[in-house]
Scaffold this motif. Structure first.
Motif, PDB file in Angstrom:
ATOM      1  N   ARG A  81       0.826  -1.213   0.000  1.00 35.86           N
ATOM      2  CA  ARG A  81       0.000   0.000   0.000  1.00 35.86           C
ATOM      3  C   ARG A  81       0.860   1.264   0.000  1.00 35.86           C
ATOM      4  O   ARG A  81       0.436   2.302   0.491  1.00 35.86           O
ATOM      5  CB  ARG A  81      -0.915  -0.008   1.231  1.00 35.86           C
ATOM      6  CG  ARG A  81      -1.856  -1.190   1.292  1.00 35.86           C
ATOM      7  CD  ARG A  81      -2.800  -1.113   2.486  1.00 35.86           C
ATOM      8  NE  ARG A  81      -2.097  -1.300   3.748  1.00 35.86           N
ATOM      9  CZ  ARG A  81      -1.931  -0.355   4.670  1.00 35.86           C
ATOM     10  NH1 ARG A  81      -2.398   0.859   4.470  1.00 35.86           N
ATOM     11  NH2 ARG A  81      -1.302  -0.612   5.796  1.00 35.86           N
TER      12      ARG A  81
ATOM     13  N   GLU B 194      -0.789   4.332  -1.618  1.00 34.98           N
ATOM     14  CA  GLU B 194      -1.935   4.765  -0.813  1.00 34.98           C
ATOM     15  C   GLU B 194      -1.477   5.456   0.468  1.00 34.98           C
ATOM     16  O   GLU B 194      -2.023   6.496   0.863  1.00 34.98           O
ATOM     17  CB  GLU B 194      -2.797   3.547  -0.472  1.00 34.98           C
ATOM     18  CG  GLU B 194      -3.975   3.846   0.432  1.00 34.98           C
ATOM     19  CD  GLU B 194      -4.648   2.587   0.946  1.00 34.98           C
ATOM     20  OE1 GLU B 194      -5.416   2.687   1.917  1.00 34.98           O
ATOM     21  OE2 GLU B 194      -4.393   1.495   0.386  1.00 34.98           O
ATOM     22  N   ILE B 195      -0.457   4.886   1.115  1.00 37.33           N
ATOM     23  CA  ILE B 195       0.042   5.461   2.367  1.00 37.33           C
ATOM     24  C   ILE B 195       0.619   6.851   2.135  1.00 37.33           C
ATOM     25  O   ILE B 195       0.319   7.801   2.864  1.00 37.33           O
ATOM     26  CB  ILE B 195       1.092   4.523   3.000  1.00 37.33           C
ATOM     27  CG1 ILE B 195       0.404   3.279   3.569  1.00 37.33           C
ATOM     28  CG2 ILE B 195       1.878   5.240   4.097  1.00 37.33           C
ATOM     29  CD1 ILE B 195       1.354   2.204   4.036  1.00 37.33           C
TER      30      ILE B 195
ATOM     31  N   GLU C 211       0.017   8.917  -0.309  1.00 34.95           N
ATOM     32  CA  GLU C 211      -1.025   9.864  -0.725  1.00 34.95           C
ATOM     33  C   GLU C 211      -1.859  10.347   0.458  1.00 34.95           C
ATOM     34  O   GLU C 211      -2.401  11.454   0.430  1.00 34.95           O
ATOM     35  CB  GLU C 211      -1.942   9.214  -1.766  1.00 34.95           C
ATOM     36  CG  GLU C 211      -1.309   9.088  -3.147  1.00 34.95           C
ATOM     37  CD  GLU C 211      -2.209   8.373  -4.132  1.00 34.95           C
ATOM     38  OE1 GLU C 211      -3.162   7.700  -3.678  1.00 34.95           O
ATOM     39  OE2 GLU C 211      -1.961   8.482  -5.349  1.00 34.95           O
ATOM     40  N   ASN C 212      -1.950   9.516   1.501  1.00 33.29           N
ATOM     41  CA  ASN C 212      -2.811   9.849   2.637  1.00 33.29           C
ATOM     42  C   ASN C 212      -2.076  10.515   3.794  1.00 33.29           C
ATOM     43  O   ASN C 212      -2.687  10.787   4.832  1.00 33.29           O
ATOM     44  CB  ASN C 212      -3.519   8.584   3.144  1.00 33.29           C
ATOM     45  CG  ASN C 212      -4.575   8.098   2.174  1.00 33.29           C
ATOM     46  OD1 ASN C 212      -5.198   8.893   1.477  1.00 33.29           O
ATOM     47  ND2 ASN C 212      -4.777   6.795   2.105  1.00 33.29           N
ATOM     48  N   ILE C 213      -0.775  10.753   3.639  1.00 30.76           N
ATOM     49  CA  ILE C 213      -0.063  11.483   4.693  1.00 30.76           C
ATOM     50  C   ILE C 213      -0.551  12.928   4.699  1.00 30.76           C
ATOM     51  O   ILE C 213      -0.559  13.594   3.665  1.00 30.76           O
ATOM     52  CB  ILE C 213       1.464  11.440   4.469  1.00 30.76           C
ATOM     53  CG1 ILE C 213       1.980  10.004   4.562  1.00 30.76           C
ATOM     54  CG2 ILE C 213       2.181  12.309   5.509  1.00 30.76           C
ATOM     55  CD1 ILE C 213       3.469   9.869   4.292  1.00 30.76           C
ATOM     56  N   GLN C 214      -0.951  13.386   5.851  1.00 34.33           N
ATOM     57  CA  GLN C 214      -1.501  14.739   5.958  1.00 34.33           C
ATOM     58  C   GLN C 214      -0.416  15.776   5.693  1.00 34.33           C
ATOM     59  O   GLN C 214       0.657  15.742   6.301  1.00 34.33           O
ATOM     60  CB  GLN C 214      -2.100  14.941   7.351  1.00 34.33           C
ATOM     61  CG  GLN C 214      -2.907  16.220   7.483  1.00 34.33           C
ATOM     62  CD  GLN C 214      -3.675  16.259   8.798  1.00 34.33           C
ATOM     63  OE1 GLN C 214      -4.037  15.226   9.340  1.00 34.33           O
ATOM     64  NE2 GLN C 214      -3.917  17.451   9.310  1.00 34.33           N
ATOM     65  N   THR C 215      -0.685  16.670   4.759  1.00 42.13           N
ATOM     66  CA  THR C 215       0.287  17.711   4.428  1.00 42.13           C
ATOM     67  C   THR C 215       0.337  18.761   5.539  1.00 42.13           C
ATOM     68  O   THR C 215      -0.547  18.841   6.385  1.00 42.13           O
ATOM     69  CB  THR C 215      -0.077  18.385   3.093  1.00 42.13           C
ATOM     70  OG1 THR C 215      -1.413  18.898   3.175  1.00 42.13           O
ATOM     71  CG2 THR C 215       0.008  17.396   1.947  1.00 42.13           C
TER      72      THR C 215
ATOM     73  N   SER D 118       3.323  18.345  -0.512  1.00 39.29           N
ATOM     74  CA  SER D 118       2.446  17.524  -1.353  1.00 39.29           C
ATOM     75  C   SER D 118       3.150  16.232  -1.743  1.00 39.29           C
ATOM     76  O   SER D 118       4.364  16.088  -1.576  1.00 39.29           O
ATOM     77  CB  SER D 118       2.038  18.288  -2.622  1.00 39.29           C
ATOM     78  OG  SER D 118       3.171  18.503  -3.461  1.00 39.29           O
ATOM     79  N   TYR D 119       2.345  15.297  -2.268  1.00 39.56           N
ATOM     80  CA  TYR D 119       2.866  14.076  -2.891  1.00 39.56           C
ATOM     81  C   TYR D 119       2.175  13.939  -4.241  1.00 39.56           C
ATOM     82  O   TYR D 119       0.965  13.725  -4.319  1.00 39.56           O
ATOM     83  CB  TYR D 119       2.589  12.849  -2.024  1.00 39.56           C
ATOM     84  CG  TYR D 119       2.892  11.543  -2.741  1.00 39.56           C
ATOM     85  CD1 TYR D 119       4.200  11.183  -3.025  1.00 39.56           C
ATOM     86  CD2 TYR D 119       1.863  10.698  -3.158  1.00 39.56           C
ATOM     87  CE1 TYR D 119       4.487  10.010  -3.702  1.00 39.56           C
ATOM     88  CE2 TYR D 119       2.140   9.520  -3.831  1.00 39.56           C
ATOM     89  CZ  TYR D 119       3.452   9.180  -4.097  1.00 39.56           C
ATOM     90  OH  TYR D 119       3.736   8.015  -4.777  1.00 39.56           O
TER      91      TYR D 119
ATOM     92  N   GLU E 265       0.685   9.664  11.238  1.00 40.98           N
ATOM     93  CA  GLU E 265      -0.425   9.099  10.471  1.00 40.98           C
ATOM     94  C   GLU E 265      -1.723   9.840  10.749  1.00 40.98           C
ATOM     95  O   GLU E 265      -2.538  10.053   9.859  1.00 40.98           O
ATOM     96  CB  GLU E 265      -0.584   7.616  10.813  1.00 40.98           C
ATOM     97  CG  GLU E 265      -1.583   6.891   9.944  1.00 40.98           C
ATOM     98  CD  GLU E 265      -1.576   5.397  10.197  1.00 40.98           C
ATOM     99  OE1 GLU E 265      -2.394   4.702   9.584  1.00 40.98           O
ATOM    100  OE2 GLU E 265      -0.753   4.919  11.010  1.00 40.98           O
ATOM    101  N   LYS E 266      -1.897  10.242  11.996  1.00 38.80           N
ATOM    102  CA  LYS E 266      -3.116  10.950  12.379  1.00 38.80           C
ATOM    103  C   LYS E 266      -2.750  12.080  13.324  1.00 38.80           C
ATOM    104  O   LYS E 266      -2.066  11.863  14.328  1.00 38.80           O
ATOM    105  CB  LYS E 266      -4.104   9.991  13.058  1.00 38.80           C
ATOM    106  CG  LYS E 266      -5.451  10.613  13.351  1.00 38.80           C
ATOM    107  CD  LYS E 266      -6.402   9.592  13.950  1.00 38.80           C
ATOM    108  CE  LYS E 266      -7.762  10.222  14.230  1.00 38.80           C
ATOM    109  NZ  LYS E 266      -8.697   9.245  14.848  1.00 38.80           N
TER     110      LYS E 266
END
Length: 262
Positions: free
Chosen positions: A121, A124-125, A127-131, A151-152, A180-181
């Motif tokens: 993944r 996916e990982i 892309e989902n990292i919070q900028t 950005s990614y 991650e969060k």
């Protein structure tokens, strides 16, 4: 002569294609419960290819009566690559017997393995990292690059470092440390804002006492101090929430994944 020349090219093409078709073989099931495709969870459970890092899937093809060829897909960064491995008929049957003697993989076992298969993944990982958060990226040369994630895009991370904006292709990355969060504490937000506004107001009041401006200018300075304090409070709150959030480490190479999972 022209007739033979016209036939030569089609015959040559057929002569090249037919051997390749013969080498493709027919896909055969590994076992009844595994089926035609061995996936990553099954590979970890049955240990068919324990030496293949970042294993994705494998299929078995019967090339002839005594040759089975497996085509193994594995992940390198976000790209799927394929390697091949040959078995004799006896070796393949021995493998089938060993797997049939083992209990069938359950969904619970799959789920336990899936947690460690993060390399499947990768895209996916990332892309989902919070900028907007501070991240650390380990380069293939061993050096760390630290900065704010902007950005990614197109398989590249864009980082704002203290001196410049840097683009890092994921093919040059070994590891990334990130949150991650990002936790949120809305009950603390007003405290941060209020304290920062009071500090800003107080600083400008101190400035007023030193400079002794006109009455109207004094209130103007106090107002500016409170506004700048609120802005600073928002930044301090966001930064604090990021720093208090748990760090996540993600390896993009087999060696780094092994280090993280030790």
């Amino acid at each position: 002569m022209n007739h033979w020349k016209n036939l030569f090219k089609p015959l040559l093409i057929l002569g090249l294609i037919f051997p390749l078709i013969g080498q493709q073989g027919e896909v055969v099931p590994l076992t009844k419960h595994v089926g035609y495709t061995l996936d990553a969870e099954e590979n970890q459970y049955y240990e068919v290819f324990p030496d293949i890092s970042n294993f994705e899937s494998a299929q078995f093809f019967e090339i002839n009566n005594n040759r089975i060829e497996t085509r193994i897909s594995f992940v390198e960064y976000t790209r799927i690559k394929v390697s091949r491995r040959a078995y004799t008929q006896k070796e393949f049957i021995d493998l089938q017997i060993r797997l049939n003697q083992m209990p069938e993989i359950t969904e619970e076992i799959r789920e336990s393995f899936r947690k460690n298969l993060t390399y499947l993944r990768t895209k996916e990982i990332l892309e989902n990292i919070q900028t907007g958060q501070y991240v650390s990226v380990k380069h293939l040369n061993g050096k760390w690059v630290r900065g704010t994630l902007l950005s990614y895009q197109k398989e590249r991370l864009l980082l704002q470092t203290p001196f410049a904006i840097k683009q890092i292709p994921i093919s040059k990355m070994e590891r990334i440390n990130y949150r991650e969060k990002i936790i949120q504490r809305p009950e603390l937000k007003m405290h941060f804002y209020g304290l920062a506004a009071v500090l800003g107001f107080g600083l400008m009041e101190s400035w007023n006492r030193k400079t002794q401006p006109a009455w109207g200018q004094q209130w103007h300075n106090r107002f500016l101090g409170a506004i700048f304090g609120l802005i600073a409070g928002a930044e301090v709150y966001d930064t604090s929430m990021i720093l208090l959030s748990k760090k996540t480490q993600f390896g993009l190479t087999p060696a780094e994944l092994d280090k993280i999972n030790r």
